[in-house]
Scaffold this motif. Structure first.
Motif, PDB file in Angstrom:
ATOM      1  N   MET A  38       0.833  -1.203   0.000  1.00 37.27           N
ATOM      2  CA  MET A  38       0.000   0.000   0.000  1.00 37.27           C
ATOM      3  C   MET A  38       0.869   1.255   0.000  1.00 37.27           C
ATOM      4  O   MET A  38       0.610   2.199  -0.738  1.00 37.27           O
ATOM      5  CB  MET A  38      -0.916   0.008   1.226  1.00 37.27           C
ATOM      6  N   GLU A  39       1.897   1.266   0.839  1.00 33.76           N
ATOM      7  CA  GLU A  39       2.748   2.455   0.959  1.00 33.76           C
ATOM      8  C   GLU A  39       3.509   2.738  -0.334  1.00 33.76           C
ATOM      9  O   GLU A  39       3.723   3.893  -0.691  1.00 33.76           O
ATOM     10  CB  GLU A  39       3.729   2.274   2.122  1.00 33.76           C
ATOM     11  N   SER A  40       3.934   1.690  -1.032  1.00 35.86           N
ATOM     12  CA  SER A  40       4.665   1.877  -2.289  1.00 35.86           C
ATOM     13  C   SER A  40       3.735   1.915  -3.502  1.00 35.86           C
ATOM     14  O   SER A  40       4.210   1.929  -4.641  1.00 35.86           O
ATOM     15  CB  SER A  40       5.703   0.765  -2.461  1.00 35.86           C
ATOM     16  N   LYS A  41       2.391   1.906  -3.251  1.00 39.42           N
ATOM     17  CA  LYS A  41       1.382   2.012  -4.301  1.00 39.42           C
ATOM     18  C   LYS A  41       1.526   0.920  -5.366  1.00 39.42           C
ATOM     19  O   LYS A  41       1.455   1.173  -6.567  1.00 39.42           O
ATOM     20  CB  LYS A  41       1.431   3.395  -4.940  1.00 39.42           C
ATOM     21  N   ARG A  42       1.743  -0.300  -4.889  1.00 39.18           N
ATOM     22  CA  ARG A  42       1.813  -1.456  -5.779  1.00 39.18           C
ATOM     23  C   ARG A  42       0.460  -2.159  -5.831  1.00 39.18           C
ATOM     24  O   ARG A  42      -0.439  -1.849  -5.065  1.00 39.18           O
ATOM     25  CB  ARG A  42       2.893  -2.431  -5.285  1.00 39.18           C
ATOM     26  N   TYR A  43       0.350  -3.119  -6.731  1.00 45.82           N
ATOM     27  CA  TYR A  43      -0.828  -3.983  -6.803  1.00 45.82           C
ATOM     28  C   TYR A  43      -0.480  -5.314  -6.153  1.00 45.82           C
ATOM     29  O   TYR A  43       0.606  -5.859  -6.379  1.00 45.82           O
ATOM     30  CB  TYR A  43      -1.227  -4.232  -8.258  1.00 45.82           C
ATOM     31  N   CYS A  44      -1.388  -5.834  -5.376  1.00 47.73           N
ATOM     32  CA  CYS A  44      -1.203  -7.148  -4.771  1.00 47.73           C
ATOM     33  C   CYS A  44      -2.376  -8.035  -5.189  1.00 47.73           C
ATOM     34  O   CYS A  44      -3.519  -7.768  -4.825  1.00 47.73           O
ATOM     35  CB  CYS A  44      -1.132  -7.049  -3.247  1.00 47.73           C
ATOM     36  N   SER A  45      -2.068  -9.061  -5.962  1.00 48.15           N
ATOM     37  CA  SER A  45      -3.085 -10.015  -6.396  1.00 48.15           C
ATOM     38  C   SER A  45      -3.051 -11.200  -5.442  1.00 48.15           C
ATOM     39  O   SER A  45      -2.006 -11.838  -5.261  1.00 48.15           O
ATOM     40  CB  SER A  45      -2.799 -10.473  -7.831  1.00 48.15           C
ATOM     41  N   ALA A  46      -4.176 -11.481  -4.796  1.00 43.24           N
ATOM     42  CA  ALA A  46      -4.224 -12.522  -3.764  1.00 43.24           C
ATOM     43  C   ALA A  46      -5.271 -13.576  -4.106  1.00 43.24           C
ATOM     44  O   ALA A  46      -6.373 -13.253  -4.533  1.00 43.24           O
ATOM     45  CB  ALA A  46      -4.553 -11.902  -2.408  1.00 43.24           C
TER      46      ALA A  46
ATOM     47  N   LEU B  93      -8.634 -11.478  -4.815  1.00 45.26           N
ATOM     48  CA  LEU B  93      -8.865 -10.105  -4.382  1.00 45.26           C
ATOM     49  C   LEU B  93      -7.643  -9.274  -4.746  1.00 45.26           C
ATOM     50  O   LEU B  93      -6.510  -9.753  -4.639  1.00 45.26           O
ATOM     51  CB  LEU B  93      -9.104 -10.083  -2.861  1.00 45.26           C
ATOM     52  N   THR B  94      -7.875  -8.062  -5.201  1.00 54.54           N
ATOM     53  CA  THR B  94      -6.780  -7.143  -5.491  1.00 54.54           C
ATOM     54  C   THR B  94      -6.660  -6.147  -4.350  1.00 54.54           C
ATOM     55  O   THR B  94      -7.626  -5.456  -4.023  1.00 54.54           O
ATOM     56  CB  THR B  94      -7.019  -6.385  -6.813  1.00 54.54           C
ATOM     57  N   PHE B  95      -5.485  -6.102  -3.727  1.00 50.05           N
ATOM     58  CA  PHE B  95      -5.213  -5.098  -2.705  1.00 50.05           C
ATOM     59  C   PHE B  95      -4.465  -3.946  -3.365  1.00 50.05           C
ATOM     60  O   PHE B  95      -3.366  -4.118  -3.880  1.00 50.05           O
ATOM     61  CB  PHE B  95      -4.361  -5.681  -1.571  1.00 50.05           C
ATOM     62  N   SER B  96      -5.077  -2.781  -3.359  1.00 46.30           N
ATOM     63  CA  SER B  96      -4.448  -1.621  -3.983  1.00 46.30           C
ATOM     64  C   SER B  96      -5.222  -0.360  -3.642  1.00 46.30           C
ATOM     65  O   SER B  96      -6.434  -0.411  -3.403  1.00 46.30           O
ATOM     66  CB  SER B  96      -4.388  -1.804  -5.507  1.00 46.30           C
ATOM     67  N   LEU B  97      -4.518   0.767  -3.650  1.00 46.46           N
ATOM     68  CA  LEU B  97      -5.178   2.062  -3.483  1.00 46.46           C
ATOM     69  C   LEU B  97      -5.642   2.601  -4.836  1.00 46.46           C
ATOM     70  O   LEU B  97      -6.350   3.600  -4.890  1.00 46.46           O
ATOM     71  CB  LEU B  97      -4.218   3.053  -2.815  1.00 46.46           C
TER      72      LEU B  97
ATOM     73  N   GLN C 291       4.335  -3.479  -9.330  1.00 48.92           N
ATOM     74  CA  GLN C 291       3.832  -2.169  -9.755  1.00 48.92           C
ATOM     75  C   GLN C 291       2.818  -2.296 -10.880  1.00 48.92           C
ATOM     76  O   GLN C 291       1.940  -1.460 -11.034  1.00 48.92           O
ATOM     77  CB  GLN C 291       4.998  -1.269 -10.236  1.00 48.92           C
ATOM     78  N   ASN C 292       2.939  -3.381 -11.666  1.00 50.20           N
ATOM     79  CA  ASN C 292       2.048  -3.618 -12.797  1.00 50.20           C
ATOM     80  C   ASN C 292       1.029  -4.693 -12.416  1.00 50.20           C
ATOM     81  O   ASN C 292       1.404  -5.790 -11.992  1.00 50.20           O
ATOM     82  CB  ASN C 292       2.868  -4.077 -14.009  1.00 50.20           C
ATOM     83  N   PRO C 293      -0.292  -4.433 -12.556  1.00 50.55           N
ATOM     84  CA  PRO C 293      -1.302  -5.418 -12.162  1.00 50.55           C
ATOM     85  C   PRO C 293      -1.241  -6.708 -12.979  1.00 50.55           C
ATOM     86  O   PRO C 293      -1.514  -7.792 -12.464  1.00 50.55           O
ATOM     87  CB  PRO C 293      -2.627  -4.688 -12.384  1.00 50.55           C
TER      88      PRO C 293
ATOM     89  N   HIS D 270     -12.379 -10.237   7.673  1.00 48.10           N
ATOM     90  CA  HIS D 270     -12.939  -9.792   6.397  1.00 48.10           C
ATOM     91  C   HIS D 270     -12.003  -8.763   5.783  1.00 48.10           C
ATOM     92  O   HIS D 270     -11.902  -7.635   6.265  1.00 48.10           O
ATOM     93  CB  HIS D 270     -14.336  -9.207   6.609  1.00 48.10           C
ATOM     94  N   LEU D 271     -11.304  -9.180   4.735  1.00 42.37           N
ATOM     95  CA  LEU D 271     -10.334  -8.309   4.071  1.00 42.37           C
ATOM     96  C   LEU D 271     -11.022  -7.542   2.950  1.00 42.37           C
ATOM     97  O   LEU D 271     -11.839  -8.090   2.220  1.00 42.37           O
ATOM     98  CB  LEU D 271      -9.189  -9.148   3.492  1.00 42.37           C
ATOM     99  N   ASP D 272     -10.685  -6.269   2.817  1.00 42.68           N
ATOM    100  CA  ASP D 272     -11.226  -5.463   1.721  1.00 42.68           C
ATOM    101  C   ASP D 272     -10.081  -4.910   0.883  1.00 42.68           C
ATOM    102  O   ASP D 272      -8.924  -4.947   1.283  1.00 42.68           O
ATOM    103  CB  ASP D 272     -12.093  -4.325   2.261  1.00 42.68           C
ATOM    104  N   ARG D 273     -10.435  -4.411  -0.275  1.00 42.59           N
ATOM    105  CA  ARG D 273      -9.455  -3.987  -1.267  1.00 42.59           C
ATOM    106  C   ARG D 273      -8.438  -2.977  -0.740  1.00 42.59           C
ATOM    107  O   ARG D 273      -7.246  -3.091  -0.981  1.00 42.59           O
ATOM    108  CB  ARG D 273     -10.216  -3.409  -2.465  1.00 42.59           C
ATOM    109  N   ARG D 274      -8.904  -1.990   0.020  1.00 41.93           N
ATOM    110  CA  ARG D 274      -8.015  -0.926   0.504  1.00 41.93           C
ATOM    111  C   ARG D 274      -7.567  -1.114   1.952  1.00 41.93           C
ATOM    112  O   ARG D 274      -6.908  -0.260   2.507  1.00 41.93           O
ATOM    113  CB  ARG D 274      -8.703   0.433   0.364  1.00 41.93           C
TER     114      ARG D 274
END
Length: 200
Positions: free
Chosen positions: A1-9, A143-147, A109-111, A174-178
């Motif tokens: 989140m801090e480095s504004k990356r995409y996390c595909s889970a 789920l995609t974790f990203s801002l 950095q790339n989804p 319960h995990l959410d996107r942001r």
């Protein structure tokens, strides 16, 4: 989140995890992990176990349990963890496992690259699951974790697309996107409200 990356889970739940542990494969892994006396004790703990069913006043004959680990026991989760300890990992992903709940995460950095790395990892457990006779539930989710607004592309497991969602439940959380925890707090408040109502 801090480095504004995409996390595909990908969140994977194992079907009837404790009941379906393949004894032959489990004994093979226990023999490799423990000394002969410890292995013999664990093997005797798991073999020659029986079960019986009761309906009203009638009982069935005794049947031998040919798979699984005892549920509700102290050793059950430990033995299951040993059985799944060799789940493959890659340098591009991170695996979080507790008992029969597994979450695999890939960050970039790339989804598209994040999902590609995740798919590469999922291709390996697919073979591992078949080899050790473990079946994943069909209600897996990604789920995609990203801002950012963009969503990581979908991935597959066993040739089936894993559905994507805005929220996912993992180990009761319960995990959410942001990761703002709004859905988790709402759900827990609702559960507490029901319990408080019952107490009144």
């Amino acid at each position: 989140m801090e480095s504004k990356r995409y996390c595909s889970a990908a969140i994977i739940d194992i079907s009837q995890a404790f009941e379906k542990v393949w004894h032959t494969g489990l004994f093979y892994k226990l023999k490799r992990a423990f000394s002969h006396p410890a292995y013999t004790i664990l093997k005797s703990y798991l073999t020659d176990r029986t079960f019986q069913m009761r309906y009203q006043e009638e009982y069935t004959t005794l049947y031998t349990i040919q798979s699984g680990v005892p549920q509700g026991s102290i050793l059950g989760p430990i033995i299951y963890s040993i059985y799944t300890a060799d789940l493959l990992e890659t340098e591009q992903t991170m695996t979080a496992t507790y008992a029969d709940d597994t979450e695999i995460l890939a960050s970039h950095q790339n989804p598209i690259t994040a999902s590609t790395n995740l798919q590469h990892h999922l291709n390996q457990p697919e073979k591992w699951l078949k080899r050790w006779r473990i079946k994943a539930n069909e209600n897996e989710s990604t789920l995609t974790f990203s801002l950012k607004r963009e969503t990581c592309p979908a991935v597959t497991l066993n040739g089936q697309h894993i559905p994507q969602g805005e929220t996912a439940k993992y180990l009761g959380i319960h995990l959410d996107r942001r990761l703002i925890w709004q859905n988790h707090i709402f759900t827990k408040r609702k559960q507490l409200g029901f319990k408080l109502h019952r107490m009144y």
